[in-house]
Design a protein around this motif. Structure first.
Motif, PDB file in Angstrom:
ATOM      1  N   PRO A 167       0.788  -1.229   0.000  1.00  9.87           N
ATOM      2  CA  PRO A 167       0.000   0.000   0.000  1.00  9.87           C
ATOM      3  C   PRO A 167       0.822   1.281   0.000  1.00  9.87           C
ATOM      4  CG  PRO A 167      -0.857  -1.573   1.601  1.00  9.87           C
ATOM      5  CD  PRO A 167       0.454  -2.101   1.136  1.00  9.87           C
ATOM      6  N   ASP A 168       2.038   1.242   0.574  1.00 14.93           N
ATOM      7  CA  ASP A 168       2.823   2.465   0.680  1.00 14.93           C
ATOM      8  C   ASP A 168       3.735   2.700  -0.520  1.00 14.93           C
ATOM      9  OD1 ASP A 168       4.452   0.323   1.304  1.00 14.93           O
ATOM     10  OD2 ASP A 168       5.496   1.334   2.935  1.00 14.93           O
ATOM     11  N   LEU A 169       3.629   1.883  -1.558  1.00 16.65           N
ATOM     12  CA  LEU A 169       4.349   2.117  -2.808  1.00 16.65           C
ATOM     13  C   LEU A 169       3.360   2.572  -3.875  1.00 16.65           C
ATOM     14  CD1 LEU A 169       6.815  -0.923  -3.049  1.00 16.65           C
ATOM     15  CD2 LEU A 169       7.295   1.394  -2.228  1.00 16.65           C
ATOM     16  N   ALA A 170       3.781   3.526  -4.694  1.00 22.24           N
ATOM     17  CA  ALA A 170       2.920   4.051  -5.750  1.00 22.24           C
ATOM     18  C   ALA A 170       2.693   3.001  -6.822  1.00 22.24           C
ATOM     19  CB  ALA A 170       3.555   5.300  -6.369  1.00 22.24           C
ATOM     20  N   GLY A 172       2.932   1.457 -10.267  1.00 20.36           N
ATOM     21  CA  GLY A 172       4.031   1.607 -11.212  1.00 20.36           C
ATOM     22  C   GLY A 172       5.384   1.438 -10.568  1.00 20.36           C
ATOM     23  N   THR A 173       5.387   1.217  -9.257  1.00 19.67           N
ATOM     24  CA  THR A 173       6.621   0.978  -8.511  1.00 19.67           C
ATOM     25  C   THR A 173       6.654  -0.470  -8.053  1.00 19.67           C
ATOM     26  OG1 THR A 173       6.643   3.254  -7.699  1.00 19.67           O
ATOM     27  CG2 THR A 173       7.993   1.673  -6.512  1.00 19.67           C
ATOM     28  N   VAL A 174       7.822  -1.100  -8.198  1.00 20.39           N
ATOM     29  CA  VAL A 174       8.000  -2.489  -7.794  1.00 20.39           C
ATOM     30  C   VAL A 174       9.148  -2.549  -6.794  1.00 20.39           C
ATOM     31  CG1 VAL A 174       8.393  -4.849  -8.564  1.00 20.39           C
ATOM     32  CG2 VAL A 174       7.294  -3.227 -10.098  1.00 20.39           C
ATOM     33  N   GLY A 175       8.902  -3.186  -5.654  1.00 13.83           N
ATOM     34  CA  GLY A 175       9.944  -3.360  -4.651  1.00 13.83           C
ATOM     35  C   GLY A 175      10.645  -4.689  -4.852  1.00 13.83           C
ATOM     36  N   ILE A 176      11.923  -4.642  -5.194  1.00  9.23           N
ATOM     37  CA  ILE A 176      12.701  -5.857  -5.478  1.00  9.23           C
ATOM     38  C   ILE A 176      13.980  -5.817  -4.659  1.00  9.23           C
ATOM     39  CG2 ILE A 176      13.863  -7.223  -7.255  1.00  9.23           C
ATOM     40  CD1 ILE A 176      11.998  -5.923  -9.308  1.00  9.23           C
ATOM     41  N   ALA A 321      11.776   0.474 -10.218  1.00 13.24           N
ATOM     42  CA  ALA A 321      12.194  -0.540  -9.248  1.00 13.24           C
ATOM     43  C   ALA A 321      12.907   0.139  -8.085  1.00 13.24           C
ATOM     44  CB  ALA A 321      13.100  -1.567  -9.907  1.00 13.24           C
ATOM     45  N   VAL A 322      12.498  -0.214  -6.866  1.00 11.92           N
ATOM     46  CA  VAL A 322      13.132   0.322  -5.666  1.00 11.92           C
ATOM     47  C   VAL A 322      13.541  -0.831  -4.775  1.00 11.92           C
ATOM     48  CG1 VAL A 322      11.789   2.451  -5.767  1.00 11.92           C
ATOM     49  CG2 VAL A 322      10.948   0.529  -4.398  1.00 11.92           C
ATOM     50  N   VAL A 323      14.514  -0.573  -3.903  1.00  5.02           N
ATOM     51  CA  VAL A 323      14.884  -1.554  -2.888  1.00  5.02           C
ATOM     52  C   VAL A 323      13.999  -1.288  -1.675  1.00  5.02           C
ATOM     53  CG1 VAL A 323      16.706  -2.465  -1.419  1.00  5.02           C
ATOM     54  CG2 VAL A 323      17.247  -1.680  -3.736  1.00  5.02           C
ATOM     55  N   PRO A 324      13.050  -2.171  -1.376  1.00  8.57           N
ATOM     56  CA  PRO A 324      12.091  -1.881  -0.309  1.00  8.57           C
ATOM     57  C   PRO A 324      12.670  -2.110   1.076  1.00  8.57           C
ATOM     58  CG  PRO A 324      11.682  -4.055  -1.194  1.00  8.57           C
ATOM     59  CD  PRO A 324      12.808  -3.470  -2.017  1.00  8.57           C
ATOM     60  N   VAL A 325      12.069  -1.449   2.040  1.00 10.04           N
ATOM     61  CA  VAL A 325      12.379  -1.736   3.439  1.00 10.04           C
ATOM     62  C   VAL A 325      11.782  -3.098   3.781  1.00 10.04           C
ATOM     63  CG1 VAL A 325      12.010  -1.013   5.828  1.00 10.04           C
ATOM     64  CG2 VAL A 325      12.366   0.706   4.028  1.00 10.04           C
ATOM     65  N   PRO A 326      12.555  -4.018   4.334  1.00 13.18           N
ATOM     66  CA  PRO A 326      11.996  -5.324   4.688  1.00 13.18           C
ATOM     67  C   PRO A 326      10.806  -5.194   5.636  1.00 13.18           C
ATOM     68  CG  PRO A 326      14.391  -5.381   4.784  1.00 13.18           C
ATOM     69  CD  PRO A 326      14.004  -3.942   4.602  1.00 13.18           C
ATOM     70  N   PHE A 346       7.381  -6.811  -3.953  1.00  8.46           N
ATOM     71  CA  PHE A 346       6.284  -5.942  -3.538  1.00  8.46           C
ATOM     72  C   PHE A 346       5.794  -5.169  -4.758  1.00  8.46           C
ATOM     73  CE2 PHE A 346       8.239  -5.603   0.960  1.00  8.46           C
ATOM     74  CZ  PHE A 346       7.501  -6.684   1.398  1.00  8.46           C
ATOM     75  N   MET A 347       4.486  -5.217  -5.006  1.00  8.25           N
ATOM     76  CA  MET A 347       3.884  -4.482  -6.116  1.00  8.25           C
ATOM     77  C   MET A 347       3.154  -3.268  -5.552  1.00  8.25           C
ATOM     78  SD  MET A 347       3.485  -4.269  -9.393  1.00  8.25           S
ATOM     79  CE  MET A 347       4.037  -5.893  -9.947  1.00  8.25           C
ATOM     80  N   GLY A 348       3.525  -2.080  -6.006  1.00  5.96           N
ATOM     81  CA  GLY A 348       2.904  -0.863  -5.514  1.00  5.96           C
ATOM     82  C   GLY A 348       1.426  -0.786  -5.853  1.00  5.96           C
ATOM     83  N   THR A 349       0.590  -0.519  -4.825  1.00  6.82           N
ATOM     84  CA  THR A 349      -0.854  -0.441  -5.035  1.00  6.82           C
ATOM     85  C   THR A 349      -1.478   0.823  -4.438  1.00  6.82           C
ATOM     86  OG1 THR A 349      -1.140  -1.830  -3.066  1.00  6.82           O
ATOM     87  CG2 THR A 349      -1.230  -2.934  -5.218  1.00  6.82           C
ATOM     88  N   ALA A 350      -0.666   1.726  -3.878  1.00  9.77           N
ATOM     89  CA  ALA A 350      -1.147   3.027  -3.405  1.00  9.77           C
ATOM     90  C   ALA A 350      -2.401   2.891  -2.539  1.00  9.77           C
ATOM     91  CB  ALA A 350      -1.416   3.951  -4.587  1.00  9.77           C
ATOM     92  N   GLY A 351      -2.348   2.036  -1.552  1.00 10.78           N
ATOM     93  CA  GLY A 351      -3.501   1.820  -0.689  1.00 10.78           C
ATOM     94  C   GLY A 351      -3.664   2.913   0.359  1.00 10.78           C
TER      95      GLY A 351
END
Length: 393
Positions: A167-170, A172-176, A321-326, A346-351
């Protein structure tokens, strides 16, 4: 990424999979109760002539696309269960089942995997191997991945891929991220046996409540004094039950809670020290203590080369692509990774709310993005595994 682009690339329409997600959202089912969900998924797969495989699962479903050309077998996984939460959104397609809700977005994961199955089916003749589609039950109870493995559905699979909405990623953003992404999630049940007495004469008994208070405090020293500052762990006591009257010291106190760790060695160290602390403190107070562990999934630990592949696919698809916080949340996708290399993203869903909140929502624009990402990821993974002679890319 729009539905029109999906139609031009794969011959499929975004609207169908949004409607699938909304249908699933309206009719949530809890872990190992996903009978109607399973029947619905089967129907949608059979509409596209996608092979449904016969594995001994009471709920959940396994399917395959490809196999027309020789090559490796990879798997894509989505979880299908919901939570015992009363929905508090104003969505037109809110849950119709009282006390049950897709408050973790598993309906999104499932709809996206069905869309990916359709897209891969459209390219089946070009696939250099086989893609196994795992619609897994009971993730919320951390039981489903083991059920899938025990059914034999992972046999022959050389790499596995999955996602969780974030939810906290926009959109179009993927956390890898390679390495640890989500935590091992273990539960504990501690019983402290004392000796009851009148509250006015505590010296006549052995107070389990005072002992429990010292145990709770001492447990916090495990993280601060036994876990390296370069590592991390969480110990949370979330329940304390004892006593039935204001003027009686009881015989027993019960503690429950959770331990979260990102490293298997740290996990074992914390669990060992936990038991030692309980034994030592209870003995010092003349009481006795016992610990029962509720083993959860291990840490999600992503393969480095698969993470690199994911980054390449994200770039090719025009995603950020961003490096997400675990995340300290648990995820039983990790159970698959004990057997084979895997990548969980993590797939961004802007929740608007975090996972497991009664007002949890997500942006459905992420559905076509997920479909394209996992379709291209599957195609590239097959090629790389095949080029490597079946070895991990």
């Amino acid at each position: 990424m729009s539905g029109h682009q999906l139609e031009s690339i794969y011959g499929i329409d975004e609207a169908k999979f949004i409607q699938i997600r909304r249908h699933l959202h309206q009719y949530p089912e809890l872990s190992n109760e996903e009978f109607e969900t399973t029947r619905s998924i089967r129907g949608w797969l059979e509409e596209a002539d996608i092979r449904v495989l016969d594995y001994p699962l009471a709920t959940g479903i396994i399917a395959e696309v490809g196999g027309l050309r020789p090559g490796p077998v990879i798997a894509l996984r989505a979880d299908i269960d919901a939570l015992p939460i009363q929905e508090e959104t104003d969505l037109d397609y809110a849950s119709k089942i009282p006390g049950k809700m897709h408050a973790c977005g598993h309906d999104f994961h499932t709809a996206a995997l069905i869309g990916t199955a359709y897209a891969l089916k459209a390219r089946e003749s070009e696939l250099e191997g086989t893609v196994r589609l795992i619609f897994q039950p009971a993730e919320e109870r951390a039981k489903g991945a083991r059920q899938v493995i025990d059914s034999g559905a992972l046999e022959g699979v050389q790499a596995i891929f999955g996602m969780h909405n974030k939810p906290d990623l926009a959109v179009g953003t993927v956390g890898i991220k390679s390495g640890p992404l989500m935590a091992a999630a273990d539960g504990f049940h501690v019983e402290i046996e004392g000796k009851g007495s009148h509250a006015a004469v505590p010296e006549a008994g052995l107070d389990p409540i005072v002992t429990a208070a010292h145990v709770i405090t001492a447990l916090q020293s495990i993280v601060s004094r036994n876990v390296s500052a370069l590592q991390s762990a969480v110990i949370s006591v979330t329940q304390l039950h004892s006593g039935t009257a204001w003027n009686v010291i009881p015989d027993k106190a019960v503690l429950e809670g959770t331990v979260r760790t990102f490293d298997e060695q740290v996990r074992q160290q914390v669990l060992e020290r936990f038991s030692q602390v309980v034994e030592g403190v209870t003995t010092a107070f003349g009481t006795s203590g016992s610990v029962r562990w509720i083993e959860g999934p291990p840490p999600v630990n992503n393969d480095e080369s698969l993470a690199q592949l994911g980054n390449e696919v994200a770039a090719a698809a025009g995603l950020k692509a961003v490096v997400p916080v675990p995340s300290p949340a648990g995820e039983d996708f990790a159970v698959y990774q004990r057997d084979i290399p895997g990548l969980f993203i993590f797939m961004g869903t802007a929740g608007t709310q975090e996972w497991h909140h009664p007002a949890f929502t997500l942006d459905e624009a992420a559905i076509p993005i997920s479909i394209r990402f996992f379709t291209e990821l599957a195609e590239r993974a097959l090629k790389q595994l095949g080029a490597g002679g079946g070895e991990q890319p």
